[in-house]
Design an enzyme around this catalytic site. Structure first.
Site, PDB file in Angstrom:
ATOM      1  N   HIS A 227       0.728  -1.436   0.080  1.00 43.97           N
ATOM      2  CA  HIS A 227       0.018   0.091  -0.023  1.00 43.97           C
ATOM      3  C   HIS A 227       0.611   1.220   0.073  1.00 43.97           C
ATOM      4  O   HIS A 227       0.357   2.059   0.072  1.00 43.97           O
ATOM      5  CB  HIS A 227      -1.021  -0.032   1.336  1.00 43.97           C
ATOM      6  CG  HIS A 227      -2.121   0.989   1.135  1.00 43.97           C
ATOM      7  ND1 HIS A 227      -2.276   1.902   2.142  1.00 43.97           N
ATOM      8  CD2 HIS A 227      -3.126   0.864   0.170  1.00 43.97           C
ATOM      9  CE1 HIS A 227      -3.541   2.579   1.723  1.00 43.97           C
ATOM     10  NE2 HIS A 227      -4.024   1.954   0.684  1.00 43.97           N
ATOM     11  N   LYS A 229       3.306   4.387  -1.111  1.00 45.43           N
ATOM     12  CA  LYS A 229       3.449   5.311  -2.483  1.00 45.43           C
ATOM     13  C   LYS A 229       4.755   5.865  -2.158  1.00 45.43           C
ATOM     14  O   LYS A 229       4.884   6.911  -1.439  1.00 45.43           O
ATOM     15  CB  LYS A 229       2.452   6.324  -2.395  1.00 45.43           C
ATOM     16  CG  LYS A 229       1.146   5.581  -2.807  1.00 45.43           C
ATOM     17  CD  LYS A 229       0.147   5.233  -1.625  1.00 45.43           C
ATOM     18  CE  LYS A 229      -1.127   4.775  -1.626  1.00 45.43           C
ATOM     19  NZ  LYS A 229      -1.861   4.175  -0.514  1.00 45.43           N
ATOM     20  N   ASP A 234      17.164  10.135  -8.214  1.00 45.92           N
ATOM     21  CA  ASP A 234      18.803  10.247  -8.263  1.00 45.92           C
ATOM     22  C   ASP A 234      18.983  10.106  -6.809  1.00 45.92           C
ATOM     23  O   ASP A 234      20.253  10.672  -6.443  1.00 45.92           O
ATOM     24  CB  ASP A 234      19.039  11.421  -8.676  1.00 45.92           C
ATOM     25  CG  ASP A 234      18.938  11.591 -10.287  1.00 45.92           C
ATOM     26  OD1 ASP A 234      19.069  10.557 -10.898  1.00 45.92           O
ATOM     27  OD2 ASP A 234      19.155  12.772 -10.708  1.00 45.92           O
ATOM     28  N   HIS A 407      -8.896  11.264   1.227  1.00 45.66           N
ATOM     29  CA  HIS A 407      -8.080  10.091   0.988  1.00 45.66           C
ATOM     30  C   HIS A 407      -6.544  10.235   1.736  1.00 45.66           C
ATOM     31  O   HIS A 407      -5.861   9.533   1.840  1.00 45.66           O
ATOM     32  CB  HIS A 407      -7.927   9.841  -0.357  1.00 45.66           C
ATOM     33  CG  HIS A 407      -7.234   8.143  -0.471  1.00 45.66           C
ATOM     34  ND1 HIS A 407      -5.792   7.920  -1.155  1.00 45.66           N
ATOM     35  CD2 HIS A 407      -7.686   6.946  -0.218  1.00 45.66           C
ATOM     36  CE1 HIS A 407      -5.780   6.763  -1.069  1.00 45.66           C
ATOM     37  NE2 HIS A 407      -6.753   6.008  -0.678  1.00 45.66           N
ATOM     38  N   LYS A 409      -4.064  10.771   4.627  1.00 47.72           N
ATOM     39  CA  LYS A 409      -3.660  10.011   5.951  1.00 47.72           C
ATOM     40  C   LYS A 409      -3.014  11.269   6.800  1.00 47.72           C
ATOM     41  O   LYS A 409      -1.724  11.173   6.299  1.00 47.72           O
ATOM     42  CB  LYS A 409      -3.315   8.701   5.798  1.00 47.72           C
ATOM     43  CG  LYS A 409      -4.112   7.885   4.637  1.00 47.72           C
ATOM     44  CD  LYS A 409      -3.637   7.800   3.610  1.00 47.72           C
ATOM     45  CE  LYS A 409      -4.099   6.774   2.796  1.00 47.72           C
ATOM     46  NZ  LYS A 409      -5.487   6.469   2.708  1.00 47.72           N
ATOM     47  N   ASP A 414      -0.894  19.246  18.521  1.00 47.33           N
ATOM     48  CA  ASP A 414      -0.356  20.763  18.818  1.00 47.33           C
ATOM     49  C   ASP A 414       0.536  21.236  17.824  1.00 47.33           C
ATOM     50  O   ASP A 414       1.423  22.105  18.059  1.00 47.33           O
ATOM     51  CB  ASP A 414       0.501  20.513  20.151  1.00 47.33           C
ATOM     52  CG  ASP A 414      -0.638  19.980  21.091  1.00 47.33           C
ATOM     53  OD1 ASP A 414      -1.774  20.182  21.265  1.00 47.33           O
ATOM     54  OD2 ASP A 414       0.071  19.265  22.169  1.00 47.33           O
TER      55      ASP A 414
END
Length: 489
Positions: A227, A229, A234, A407, A409, A414
């Protein structure tokens, strides 16, 4: 008794079902999962004769193949060597006096749980417009001189996602070494199209992460998914966040939930190192190449500080960590003294997270949980709603986002400690999927992420507890029914 069984064959099936239920119940007990998970599986097996047992055999036990387990073990050894080098180079010399006291404890927790220390000396830029994200990734790929690393759960044809594809093809043709991982299940429609062939013909090294099949089913679960991404250019620029390689204008329009709303962070400096290691470790699992070989081949011999950001990369997944990521999330929630904001598309918490959120609100912290008003999973929608009463009782505000399928997350505590990455606040992300999260210590990133969360709140409606109480008994029954199986969703 025997004569009765012979005269009534249906009784055989009943007896066999009872035996199977007992056998699986004993197996579940001996494996010692959480009580909620154990009871959910025993209930499924008991209520659904034979089908429930089949579901348990397919999905009830977290299994990986022996070869994958060996490669993960090898990978941990490589990580330790490279982390030791980074510590020797001073990349982990964080000035903890400028952060809340809880931050140093979280750093120690992360090191103990996953082996990655906080690294100092990074810059970050937060992107919330998905079109701009795709444009910027394509520009970074076009600027690549030596290497491009990419891994995504979903790749979808259409729109500006195709611009990234064309940039990859151009990069490979001019000699840039490109390695791309796409989840075998999440990217299934894309794998069946023409684009994978075009990438391979151009020279891109392309692999399916966690491939599935009947043979593999004998040795590992097929719903363990990659899951993450991550994009690394480089060894100098890295991206991560919630966004798959999709243009939301062309993705899941038939789901009737609006366009997906995501955010990504573009980073330079020391944090690129651990993100590279995570992606290369996943690559190693699929093709057997060692991390050292890949690092040398790609020109990632070292990373250098750029900026002042202090960031800790925390990967998670079966065979890699136990509950390290969950512990880091709980530590973030418990660190809040004044304000806590969380965004997640899917909210199916375990007991520890539910208690942490209620505890934060109970001790006077202003807690906002931002979730999309509409989600693309009926099961998750009802299971999520079953937790709202308990949260609102202690003062947690449920913000229902109306601008699409939110979507992103993220967590800010604080505005000083932040979490940003791929992990949903549900048990699948916490216990089954392979995820990656950034824990960022400092107000600079915290302020930027908080501003993004505030923009989501502007497009949200607070769930009114009195109105929520008026929902029908049918709705309550659906919510509580799906909550029973929420540990195995």
């Amino acid at each position: 008794m025997v004569e009765r069984l012979i005269e009534h064959p249906a009784t055989w099936f009943e007896v066999l079902h009872i035996v199977i239920t007992i056998v699986i119940a004993v197996r579940v007990i001996m494996r010692r999962p959480g009580p909620g998970v154990a009871l959910a599986w025993v209930a499924v097996v008991a209520i659904l004769p034979y089908i429930g047992a089949l579901f348990y055999l397919l999905f009830g036990e977290v299994r990986i193949s022996k070869r994958r387990a060996q490669r993960i073990a090898e990978r941990k050894g490589h990580y330790e060597e490279l982390v030791e080098w980074g510590i020797a180079e001073g990349l982990a010399n964080v000035d903890w006096s400028k952060h809340p006291p809880q931050a140093a404890g979280m750093d120690r927790l992360g090191r103990a749980a996953v082996g990655f220390p906080t690294v100092t000396g990074s810059t970050d830029e937060l992107f919330s417009d998905t079109g701009e994200v795709l444009d910027a990734i394509a520009r970074d790929v076009d600027a690549a001189e030596r290497s491009v690393l990419m891994e995504f759960y979903i790749w979808n044809e259409g729109g500006k996602a195709d611009d990234v594809l064309e940039a990859l093809i151009r990069a490979a043709k001019r000699g840039v070494k490109c390695r791309v991982l796409v989840d075998a299940v999440g990217g299934r429609p894309w794998w069946k199209g023409k684009q994978p062939k075009r990438l391979r013909e151009a020279g891109v090294q392309l692999r399916a992460a966690l491939p599935v099949g009947l043979y593999r089913l004998l040795f590992a679960r097929t719903d363990l998914r990659m899951h993450r991404k991550i994009v690394v250019i480089d060894g100098k620029v890295a991206w991560t966040g919630s966004m798959n390689l999709v243009d939301p204008r062309f993705f899941k329009q038939e789901a009737n939930v609006g366009e997906w709303v995501d955010a990504m962070a573009r980073m330079e400096g020391t944090v690129v190192g651990p993100l590279s290691l995570v992606m290369l470790g996943d690559w190693m699992n699929e093709c057997g190449e060692t991390i050292h070989e890949a690092l040398q081949d790609l020109g990632h011999e070292n990373v250098r500080p750029k900026g002042t950001g202090d960031m800790q990369v925390v990967p998670s997944g079966v065979g890699e960590t136990n509950d390290g990521l969950l512990q880091m999330l709980l530590a973030t929630i418990n660190s809040a003294e004044e304000e806590l904001i969380l965004t997640t598309p899917y909210f199916v918490p375990d007991d520890s997270m539910l208690r942490a959120l209620r505890g934060a609100a109970g001790r006077g912290v202003k807690v906002d949980l931002i979730v999309p008003e509409k989600v693309d999973s009926v099961l998750t929608r009802y299971a999520s709603r079953s937790y709202y009463d308990e949260l609102m009782e202690t003062g947690v505000r449920i913000q229902q986002y109306r601008g699409g399928l939110l979507h992103t997350k993220s967590i800010t505590a604080d505005r000083r400690i932040s979490m940003f990455g791929t992990v949903n606040l549900d048990m699948r992300s916490l216990w089954i999927n392979y995820e990656v999260a950034l824990f960022v210590y400092g107000t600079e990133f915290g302020e930027h992420l908080h501003a993004l969360q505030a923009s989501y709140i502007e497009d949200s409606v607070v769930l009114d507890p009195d109105e929520w109480e008026k929902r029908s008994r049918r709705e309550r029954l659906m919510e509580n029914t799906f909550r029973l199986v929420s540990p195995i969703l």
